[in-house]
Design a protein around this motif. Structure first.
Motif, PDB file in Angstrom:
ATOM      1  N   VAL A  63       0.703  -1.304   0.079  1.00 18.88           N
ATOM      2  CA  VAL A  63       0.187  -0.045  -0.056  1.00 18.88           C
ATOM      3  C   VAL A  63       0.897   1.750  -0.009  1.00 18.88           C
ATOM      4  O   VAL A  63       1.871   1.355   1.042  1.00 18.88           O
ATOM      5  CB  VAL A  63      -0.768   0.227   1.105  1.00 18.88           C
ATOM      6  CG1 VAL A  63      -1.557   1.432   1.247  1.00 18.88           C
ATOM      7  CG2 VAL A  63      -1.901  -1.628   1.763  1.00 18.88           C
ATOM      8  N   ARG A  84      -1.071  -2.633  -4.269  1.00 16.65           N
ATOM      9  CA  ARG A  84      -2.614  -3.123  -3.800  1.00 16.65           C
ATOM     10  C   ARG A  84      -3.737  -2.066  -4.272  1.00 16.65           C
ATOM     11  O   ARG A  84      -4.072  -1.479  -4.211  1.00 16.65           O
ATOM     12  CB  ARG A  84      -2.427  -3.697  -2.734  1.00 16.65           C
ATOM     13  CG  ARG A  84      -4.138  -4.288  -1.727  1.00 16.65           C
ATOM     14  CD  ARG A  84      -3.762  -4.682  -0.754  1.00 16.65           C
ATOM     15  NE  ARG A  84      -5.407  -5.135  -0.248  1.00 16.65           N
ATOM     16  CZ  ARG A  84      -5.383  -5.984   1.133  1.00 16.65           C
ATOM     17  NH1 ARG A  84      -4.450  -6.300   1.774  1.00 16.65           N
ATOM     18  NH2 ARG A  84      -6.610  -5.874   1.398  1.00 16.65           N
ATOM     19  N   LEU A  85      -2.991  -0.808  -3.709  1.00 17.25           N
ATOM     20  CA  LEU A  85      -3.518   0.147  -3.531  1.00 17.25           C
ATOM     21  C   LEU A  85      -3.042   1.657  -3.541  1.00 17.25           C
ATOM     22  O   LEU A  85      -1.575   1.462  -2.311  1.00 17.25           O
ATOM     23  CB  LEU A  85      -4.411   0.400  -2.197  1.00 17.25           C
ATOM     24  CG  LEU A  85      -5.358   1.104  -1.565  1.00 17.25           C
ATOM     25  CD1 LEU A  85      -6.257   1.583  -2.661  1.00 17.25           C
ATOM     26  CD2 LEU A  85      -5.516   1.627  -0.013  1.00 17.25           C
ATOM     27  N   VAL A  87      -3.012   5.773  -2.139  1.00 18.66           N
ATOM     28  CA  VAL A  87      -3.945   6.539  -1.236  1.00 18.66           C
ATOM     29  C   VAL A  87      -2.608   7.407  -1.508  1.00 18.66           C
ATOM     30  O   VAL A  87      -1.776   7.140  -0.671  1.00 18.66           O
ATOM     31  CB  VAL A  87      -3.749   5.985   0.510  1.00 18.66           C
ATOM     32  CG1 VAL A  87      -4.405   6.925   1.625  1.00 18.66           C
ATOM     33  CG2 VAL A  87      -3.957   4.680   0.439  1.00 18.66           C
ATOM     34  N   PRO A 158      -5.940   0.589  -7.558  1.00 18.17           N
ATOM     35  CA  PRO A 158      -7.081   0.992  -7.483  1.00 18.17           C
ATOM     36  C   PRO A 158      -5.884   2.562  -6.166  1.00 18.17           C
ATOM     37  O   PRO A 158      -5.199   2.809  -5.474  1.00 18.17           O
ATOM     38  CB  PRO A 158      -8.002   0.555  -6.053  1.00 18.17           C
ATOM     39  CG  PRO A 158      -7.275  -1.060  -6.708  1.00 18.17           C
ATOM     40  CD  PRO A 158      -5.970  -0.199  -7.774  1.00 18.17           C
ATOM     41  N   THR A 159      -6.687   3.621  -6.508  1.00 15.72           N
ATOM     42  CA  THR A 159      -5.833   5.331  -6.051  1.00 15.72           C
ATOM     43  C   THR A 159      -7.545   5.707  -4.919  1.00 15.72           C
ATOM     44  O   THR A 159      -8.444   6.120  -5.508  1.00 15.72           O
ATOM     45  CB  THR A 159      -6.135   5.671  -6.915  1.00 15.72           C
ATOM     46  OG1 THR A 159      -4.762   5.310  -7.905  1.00 15.72           O
ATOM     47  CG2 THR A 159      -5.372   7.371  -6.204  1.00 15.72           C
ATOM     48  N   THR A 160      -7.469   6.213  -3.731  1.00 16.11           N
ATOM     49  CA  THR A 160      -8.004   7.041  -2.809  1.00 16.11           C
ATOM     50  C   THR A 160      -6.627   8.092  -2.309  1.00 16.11           C
ATOM     51  O   THR A 160      -6.048   7.874  -2.529  1.00 16.11           O
ATOM     52  CB  THR A 160      -8.042   6.094  -1.440  1.00 16.11           C
ATOM     53  OG1 THR A 160      -8.758   4.697  -1.859  1.00 16.11           O
ATOM     54  CG2 THR A 160      -8.776   6.671  -0.579  1.00 16.11           C
ATOM     55  N   TYR A 211      -8.964   0.104   4.858  1.00 10.59           N
ATOM     56  CA  TYR A 211      -8.349   0.019   3.328  1.00 10.59           C
ATOM     57  C   TYR A 211      -8.484  -1.271   3.454  1.00 10.59           C
ATOM     58  O   TYR A 211      -8.651  -2.037   1.676  1.00 10.59           O
ATOM     59  CB  TYR A 211      -7.504   0.806   2.487  1.00 10.59           C
ATOM     60  CG  TYR A 211      -8.145   2.457   2.682  1.00 10.59           C
ATOM     61  CD1 TYR A 211      -9.639   2.824   2.517  1.00 10.59           C
ATOM     62  CD2 TYR A 211      -7.335   3.572   2.675  1.00 10.59           C
ATOM     63  CE1 TYR A 211     -10.429   3.726   2.641  1.00 10.59           C
ATOM     64  CE2 TYR A 211      -7.669   4.927   2.989  1.00 10.59           C
ATOM     65  CZ  TYR A 211      -9.102   5.355   2.729  1.00 10.59           C
ATOM     66  OH  TYR A 211      -9.282   6.454   2.083  1.00 10.59           O
TER      67      TYR A 211
END
Length: 214
Positions: A63, A84-85, A87, A158-160, A211
């Motif tokens: 992450v 994975r992600l 942020v 995936p982006t937050t 998350y």
């Protein structure tokens, strides 16, 4: 167990994350906290990305968290490693080919009038932490400020975007607009100011680990 890769912002250092790291490790996760070569006049985006990739090594379940100016580097890492992600924390969201020095005008950014640097960055941070912060800041003289951001498109990861409701440097309304314009996303929101890892480390760790839930 996930590996959180924490990328500091402009003029920053690994110290910026020192309150968040034990919150994440205490929840059973691994943490990587690289220091970008911002004091090297020859270092650009390539060197920034390599520094992070080398620090990650063979760790997995990544992450990548990019704080403020660190948002320019986080997607570069995700383009090189299986992430994975992503942020983006109170971020400067880049677009392909954009020079960081042009970001301010391109986004229509306007600084708050009448506020000191301390008031913009450190609202909500305990006084003893603010007093210590100056000794950990670094001069950002690296070359990437004049380099076009090298990706042709945002990584397929995936982006937050996570904004701080009391951020005085990048106010919430500004962050919402930039996130919508550049990524087509609605940010998540938490309490705190621009330096949320120093003001609300426990709450930030709660949000980051949430998350990971299916």
């Amino acid at each position: 167990m996930a590996t959180f890769v924490l990328i500091h912002g402009g003029g920053g250092s690994a110290w910026d994350w020192h309150l968040l790291v034990p919150e994440l490790t205490g929840r059973g996760h691994d943490v990587v906290v690289p220091e970008l070569p911002i004091e090297d006049r020859s270092a650009g985006f390539t060197e920034f990305c390599r520094t992070v990739v080398d620090a990650v090594g063979d760790r997995g379940d990544l992450v990548v968290v990019g704080h403020s100016y660190g948002a320019f580097t986080a997607p570069l890492v995700a383009d090189k490693l299986p992430v994975r992600l992503i942020v983006l924390l109170t971020p400067m969201v880049p677009t392909p080919g954009e020079r960081p020095g042009d970001w301010w005008a391109n986004t229509g950014y306007r600084s708050a009038d009448g506020l000191s640097e301390e008031q913009q960055f450190y609202n909500g941070v305990p006084a003893e932490i603010i007093a210590e912060a100056a000794s950990h800041s670094r001069s950002q003289v690296s070359a990437e400020g004049d380099e076009p951001w090298p990706l042709d498109a945002w990584p397929d990861v995936p982006t937050t975007v996570l904004l701080a409701r009391e951020d005085r440097f990048f106010p919430a309304d500004f962050q919402r607009r930039v996130a919508a314009d550049r990524l087509g996303v609605v940010p998540d929101e938490v309490d705190g100011g621009h330096c949320m890892p120093l003001s609300h480390p426990r709450q930030l760790a709660d949000r980051l680990t949430a998350y990971l839930l299916p």
